[in-house]
Design a protein around this motif. Structure first.
Motif, PDB file in Angstrom:
ATOM      1  N   UNK A  38       0.838  -1.216   0.000  1.00  0.00           N
ATOM      2  CA  UNK A  38       0.000   0.000   0.000  1.00  0.00           C
ATOM      3  C   UNK A  38       0.865   1.255   0.000  1.00  0.00           C
ATOM      4  N   UNK A  39       2.040   1.129   0.605  1.00  0.00           N
ATOM      5  CA  UNK A  39       2.963   2.251   0.724  1.00  0.00           C
ATOM      6  C   UNK A  39       3.780   2.474  -0.547  1.00  0.00           C
ATOM      7  N   UNK A  40       3.646   1.546  -1.510  1.00  0.00           N
ATOM      8  CA  UNK A  40       4.383   1.673  -2.768  1.00  0.00           C
ATOM      9  C   UNK A  40       5.830   1.232  -2.659  1.00  0.00           C
ATOM     10  N   UNK A  41       6.123   0.339  -1.688  1.00  0.00           N
ATOM     11  CA  UNK A  41       7.518  -0.072  -1.464  1.00  0.00           C
ATOM     12  C   UNK A  41       8.000  -1.149  -2.440  1.00  0.00           C
ATOM     13  N   UNK A  42       7.078  -1.774  -3.185  1.00  0.00           N
ATOM     14  CA  UNK A  42       7.458  -2.934  -4.003  1.00  0.00           C
ATOM     15  C   UNK A  42       7.458  -2.644  -5.502  1.00  0.00           C
TER      16      UNK A  42
END
Ligand SMILES: Nc1ncnc2c1ncn2[C@@H]1O[C@H](COP(=O)(O)OP(=O)(O)OP(=O)(O)O)[C@@H](O)[C@H]1O
Ligand SMILES: Nc1nc2c(ncn2[C@@H]2O[C@H](COP(=O)(O)O)[C@@H](O)[C@H]2O)c(=O)[nH]1
Length: 207
Positions: free
Chosen positions: A74-78
């Protein structure tokens, strides 16, 4: 999932190793990292599966709960994530950046969903598929590895059939290596990566 973060990552071209579970990706990758430890760096994925005996958190995987993984997504880390055999797996941007910051060739060991997703990014890796000689040999290797429950083993074998078909799709992989004899397969892997290995050796010599 096109992402400017991956585009900004400089340095040598990454390498994606994919292929059915049990085909021998980790075995070949470990050989490569042993012989060329100053050339290659492993992209440590996240997973929700439990560690196997001998595996280390932060070295083989980052072992996390589904909640933690979902928050990261959800945090856009991937860069990419996948659901495989009842668990989540994913390559974080940090995993790739950590390797590339050291000017090493970043190796990603990912399944075919990961390959499809990486193809929508700007990472521009060399795509290599490691395939087993046959389904029967793959099943024997997975059973002999003794890491999977019968249920998981069946899930992995089913995924393997799809993967073996996927690998035949034209233009998906730059190189397909059938891992029958380990030494031969390792030789072919080195051959496929020779140009990139030499580039990094040259950079290292001049710096
Ligand atoms: N050429 C080979 N001949 C015989 N056994 C092999 C060969 N290559 C690998 N193996 C064995 O097969 C098993 C599966 O190999 P490995 O764990 O490297 O597969 P993998 O593709 O990384 O699987 P996964 O995707 O599940 O991590 C291991 O026990 C390994 O020792
Ligand atoms: N798409 C992704 N696939 C990944 C990642 N890390 C590992 N994998 C693949 O999962 C299966 C199973 O691995 P195992 O360690 O549980 O046997 C295998 O095909 C790996 O290549 C990832 O970050 N993304």
């Amino acid at each position: 999932m096109r992402d400017s973060v991956t585009k900004a990552m400089a340095g040598p071209r990454p390498v994606v190793l994919s292929g059915p579970s049990g085909a021998g990706k980790s075995t070949l990758l470990k050989e490569l990292m042993k012989e060329y430890d100053s050339i290659f760096g492993f992209s440590v994925s996240h997973t929700t599966r439990n560690p196997r005996p001998g595996e280390e958190n932060g070295k083989d995987y980052h072992y996390v709960t589904r909640d933690v993984m979902q928050r990261g997504i959800d945090n856009g880390d991937f860069i990419e994530t996948a659901e495989f055999s009842g668990n989540m797996y994913g390559t974080s941007k940090a995993a790739v950046q950590d390797v590339q910051a050291k000017n090493l060739i970043c190796i990603l060991d990912i399944d075919m969903q990961g390959v499809r997703n990486i193809k929508t990014t700007d990472l521009n890796p060399i795509y290599i598929s490691i395939q087993p000689p046959s389904m029967a040999i793959l099943e024997k290797r997975l059973r002999d590895r003794k890491t999977e429950s019968e249920e998981n083993l069946q899930k992995r074998l089913n995924a393997a059939k799809v993967d073996m078909e996927f690998s035949k799709e034209p233009g998906v992989f730059d190189t397909i290596i059938v891992n029958d004899n380990l030494e031969d397969a390792y030789g072919k892997l080195k051959e496929a990566l020779l140009e990139e290995i030499n580039k990094v050796k040259k950079i290292n010599m001049s710096s």
